[in-house]
Design a protein around this motif. Sequence first.
Motif, mmCIF file in Angstrom:
data_model
loop_
_atom_site.group_PDB
_atom_site.id
_atom_site.type_symbol
_atom_site.label_atom_id
_atom_site.label_comp_id
_atom_site.label_asym_id
_atom_site.label_seq_id
_atom_site.Cartn_x
_atom_site.Cartn_y
_atom_site.Cartn_z
ATOM 1 N N ASP A 51 -1.242 -12.984 -3.566
ATOM 2 C CA ASP A 51 -0.792 -12.841 -5.032
ATOM 3 C C ASP A 51 -1.472 -12.244 -5.807
ATOM 4 O O ASP A 51 -0.914 -11.550 -6.839
ATOM 5 N N PHE A 52 -2.852 -12.076 -5.765
ATOM 6 C CA PHE A 52 -3.859 -11.545 -6.688
ATOM 7 C C PHE A 52 -3.493 -10.123 -6.633
ATOM 8 O O PHE A 52 -4.069 -9.274 -7.459
ATOM 9 N N GLU A 53 -2.675 -9.477 -5.883
ATOM 10 C CA GLU A 53 -2.419 -8.059 -5.640
ATOM 11 C C GLU A 53 -1.278 -7.448 -6.301
ATOM 12 O O GLU A 53 -1.169 -6.604 -6.809
ATOM 13 N N LYS A 54 -0.470 -8.729 -6.773
ATOM 14 C CA LYS A 54 0.695 -8.359 -7.670
ATOM 15 C C LYS A 54 0.736 -7.438 -8.820
ATOM 16 O O LYS A 54 1.759 -6.733 -9.154
ATOM 17 N N ASP A 55 -0.498 -7.659 -9.520
ATOM 18 C CA ASP A 55 -0.710 -6.773 -10.756
ATOM 19 C C ASP A 55 -1.488 -5.571 -10.542
ATOM 20 O O ASP A 55 -1.637 -4.948 -11.537
ATOM 21 N N ASN A 56 -1.717 -5.381 -9.204
ATOM 22 C CA ASN A 56 -2.497 -4.177 -8.961
ATOM 23 C C ASN A 56 -1.637 -2.747 -9.272
ATOM 24 O O ASN A 56 -0.297 -3.047 -8.558
ATOM 25 N N LYS A 57 -2.084 -1.728 -9.366
ATOM 26 C CA LYS A 57 -1.194 -0.298 -9.313
ATOM 27 C C LYS A 57 -1.155 0.012 -8.025
ATOM 28 O O LYS A 57 -0.124 0.573 -7.757
ATOM 29 N N HIS A 58 -2.110 -0.218 -7.082
ATOM 30 C CA HIS A 58 -2.044 0.324 -5.818
ATOM 31 C C HIS A 58 -2.303 -0.771 -4.682
ATOM 32 O O HIS A 58 -2.699 -1.886 -5.304
ATOM 33 N N LEU A 59 -1.700 -0.525 -3.623
ATOM 34 C CA LEU A 59 -2.055 -1.715 -2.672
ATOM 35 C C LEU A 59 -3.401 -1.703 -2.190
ATOM 36 O O LEU A 59 -3.770 -0.640 -1.956
ATOM 37 N N SER A 60 -3.838 -2.881 -1.668
ATOM 38 C CA SER A 60 -5.350 -2.779 -1.286
ATOM 39 C C SER A 60 -5.232 -2.015 0.193
ATOM 40 O O SER A 60 -4.013 -1.792 0.894
ATOM 41 N N LYS A 61 -6.310 -1.430 0.422
ATOM 42 C CA LYS A 61 -6.248 -0.846 1.802
ATOM 43 C C LYS A 61 -5.948 -1.496 2.930
ATOM 44 O O LYS A 61 -5.327 -0.945 3.700
ATOM 45 N N ASP A 62 -6.505 -2.829 3.081
ATOM 46 C CA ASP A 62 -5.926 -3.665 4.244
ATOM 47 C C ASP A 62 -4.447 -3.934 4.003
ATOM 48 O O ASP A 62 -3.804 -3.934 5.034
ATOM 49 N N THR A 63 -3.918 -4.166 2.962
ATOM 50 C CA THR A 63 -2.502 -4.610 2.921
ATOM 51 C C THR A 63 -1.669 -3.437 3.094
ATOM 52 O O THR A 63 -0.573 -3.321 3.901
ATOM 53 N N GLU A 64 -2.155 -2.211 2.647
ATOM 54 C CA GLU A 64 -1.532 -1.106 2.893
ATOM 55 C C GLU A 64 -1.409 -0.614 4.427
ATOM 56 O O GLU A 64 -0.427 -0.353 5.045
ATOM 57 N N ASN A 65 -2.600 -0.684 5.135
ATOM 58 C CA ASN A 65 -2.741 -0.591 6.610
ATOM 59 C C ASN A 65 -1.702 -1.502 7.184
ATOM 60 O O ASN A 65 -1.169 -1.093 8.329
ATOM 61 N N ARG A 66 -1.949 -2.799 6.825
ATOM 62 C CA ARG A 66 -0.958 -3.901 7.381
ATOM 63 C C ARG A 66 0.501 -3.424 7.527
ATOM 64 O O ARG A 66 1.368 -3.582 8.250
ATOM 65 N N LEU A 67 0.788 -3.218 6.062
ATOM 66 C CA LEU A 67 2.111 -2.858 5.930
ATOM 67 C C LEU A 67 2.894 -1.638 6.479
ATOM 68 O O LEU A 67 3.953 -1.617 7.236
ATOM 69 N N LEU A 68 1.954 -0.592 6.632
ATOM 70 C CA LEU A 68 2.287 0.634 7.413
ATOM 71 C C LEU A 68 2.388 0.415 8.888
ATOM 72 O O LEU A 68 3.409 0.900 9.489
#
Length: 190
Positions: A51-68
Motif C-alpha cells: 500500500d505504501f507504493e500507491k502514491d509513488n510515481k514509480h514502482l519500486s525496483k522490487d515490485t517492478e522486477n516481480r511484476l515483470l
Amino acid sequence: GPHARRIYLHYFKKFSIHLALLVELESKKDSVSTYLREQTFSSTHLFTINDFEKDNKHLSKDTENRLLQTCRNLHITHLIIATEPKGHYMYLEFSLKYNIHVLTDKPITVTKNMTKLKNVNAVRKEYYELLTMAKHSKAQCKVMCQRQYHKGYEKIKKILTEVVDTYKIPITHIDIFHSDGAFELPHDLD
C-alpha cells in the motif's frame, strides 16, 4: 477499483475474455480474491503491491522486477490501467518500458493540488515524458474515452462541424453532461 468492476470485468465476462492477471493493493487482497471467485475469475492471478507504493510515481525496483517476471510467466501482452489516476504514471511507465500494449483510463496522470500552477506543470511534464517513452516503445498506448462513439455525441459533433463550416465561427465553449449509468432513450437525444 470500482471502474474496473463496473466496466471492464463485466465486459470480459460478457465476451468470455480471459483475465490472466490483476494488480491490486495488498490491503485489498482478500476482498478482491473473493470478488474474483464470485465473478468466475478464479483462474486470474492476483499480484499485490504494498500500500505504501500507491502514491509513488514509480514502482519500486522490487515490485517492478516481480511484476515483470509475473507478466513474462503469464505471457502478458496487454494491460488495462483502471486504478486511481495518481497511480497511472507508474503503470504506464512499466508497460511502455517493457513493450506491453496499454489502455489507460483518463486522465492520463494527476497530482495532488491540481489548482497550483507547479502541479499543473508537473502533470504537463509527465505527459511529455510518457509521450517520449511511447515513441521509443514497441507497445501501443491508448487512452480510454468512454462514449466517444456514442450516437448522441456523434450527432452533436456533426451539427457543430456544420455550424463552424457554414458560419466560419469558432467554438468557444462546450459543456456536455452525462449521467453515468443512466439509460438514454431516443427522446433524450432531441
